[in-house]
Enzyme design. Structure first.
Site, short mmCIF file in Angstrom:
data_model
loop_
_atom_site.label_atom_id
_atom_site.label_comp_id
_atom_site.label_asym_id
_atom_site.label_seq_id
_atom_site.Cartn_x
_atom_site.Cartn_y
_atom_site.Cartn_z
N SER A 64 -14.87 27.69 -0.72
CA SER A 64 -16.16 27.02 -0.96
C SER A 64 -17.31 27.94 -0.58
O SER A 64 -17.18 28.79 0.32
CB SER A 64 -16.25 25.74 -0.14
OG SER A 64 -17.55 25.19 -0.17
N TYR A 79 -15.15 20.49 7.34
CA TYR A 79 -14.81 20.99 6.00
C TYR A 79 -15.13 22.48 5.90
O TYR A 79 -14.31 23.28 5.44
CB TYR A 79 -15.61 20.21 4.96
CG TYR A 79 -15.46 20.70 3.54
CD1 TYR A 79 -14.37 20.32 2.76
CD2 TYR A 79 -16.42 21.55 2.97
CE1 TYR A 79 -14.24 20.76 1.44
CE2 TYR A 79 -16.29 21.99 1.66
CZ TYR A 79 -15.20 21.60 0.90
OH TYR A 79 -15.07 22.04 -0.39
#
Length: 287
Positions: free
Chosen positions: A176, A189
């Site tokens: 990400s 996350y």
């Protein structure tokens, strides 16, 4: 090209549902022409029922690969993904279960090899995120679930797949933009995505002698079912014009990532390993 704006919305259940999103995401463009780059190959994709995983599955199928799709329990999304793969003339195997369970990962690999006779491409893509604005509000359960899904599952699945991967095989991990720029409301996350970065780089060096390539793709804000039950549940207005903060002024569609997965899965990337492809709407990052 006109891209749809995202209205405020939310979903109440993790993982999110593709069928409940509006507008619907785009998975592959009509203009994308397959050329047999993955003809005869077999790919296993975690989180392949929706979002980026489904885009990878459909692009692989258009390039001639059969696909096995792992997912948790989003059965309607999975059936829709299977129909899309089969519409490309390829076979699709659905493998429901929890990627946090190493036994399920072992079984998924075994079923894939038993069904198709081989395994050439592994895409580690399944993930979860949950918003917390203060570190103190992240419970032990949330922290452990996020790590178990986002990195433990990658490890379990890769370990199970390696005995079946031959020279020329490819492992593609989904990381990400958040691990490169940080996200203050997605600390757990973001931490798991940093772990994926390290996993990709270290494993790429270990597997070079086996002629197995390991790379990763770092998406920016992409319109997937991760968003409505996390950002949207926290504040539905966060999804209004989702991605507008990026230089291109919009979020990305899964269809805009599929070709990158094809590139890393195919011989086109035969001299590429340990690398990151950033698909994020023009945000310049290091790494």
């Amino acid at each position: 090209m006109a891209y749809p704006k995202i209205p405020a919305q939310q979903q109440d259940r993790l993982p999110g549902r593709e069928t409940e999103m509006h507008p619907q995401a785009e998975f592959i463009r009509d203009s994308y022409k397959g050329s047999g780059k993955l003809a005869g190959k077999v790919a296993l994709i975690s989180g392949g029922d929706s979002g980026i995983g489904r885009a990878a599955a459909v692009h692989f199928a258009r390039e001639g690969a059969d696909v096995a799709i792992m997912y948790l329990d989003e059965h309607e999304d999975a059936e829709n993904a299977k129909r899309m793969v089969e519409a490309e003339g390829q076979l699709c195997l659905l493998l429901p279960g929890d990627i946090r369970d190493s036994r399920h990962c072992n079984d998924a690999v075994e079923q894939t090899v038993k069904t198709f006779g081989r395994l050439d491409v592994l895409v580690n893509n399944a993930g979860r995120q949950e918003v917390q604005t203060r570190l103190e509000d992240i419970t032990d359960e949330q922290w452990e679930k996020t790590f178990a899904t986002n990195i433990h599952g990658y490890f379990y699945l890769t370990r199970a797949a390696l005995p079946h991967l031959k020279a020329g095989a490819s492992i593609i991990n989904t990381t990400s933009i958040n691990s490169f720029i940080g996200n203050p409301i997605l600390v757990d996350y973001t931490s798991t995505k940093g772990a994926i970065d390290g996993f990709t780089r270290a494993l790429s060096q270990q597997l070079i002698e086996r002629d197995i390539r390991v790379n990763q793709i770092a998406p920016g804000p992409i319109w997937t079912p991760l968003q409505p039950p996390s950002l949207g549940k926290h504040d539905p207005e966060l999804l209004e014009d989702f991605g507008s903060q990026m230089p291109m002024g919009r979020c990305g569609q899964p269809s805009e990532l599929g070709p990158a997965y094809v590139y890393l899965a195919s011989e086109d990337s035969s001299y590429v390993s340990g690398q990151t492809i950033h698909i994020n709407g023009g945000k310049v990052v290091n790494g």
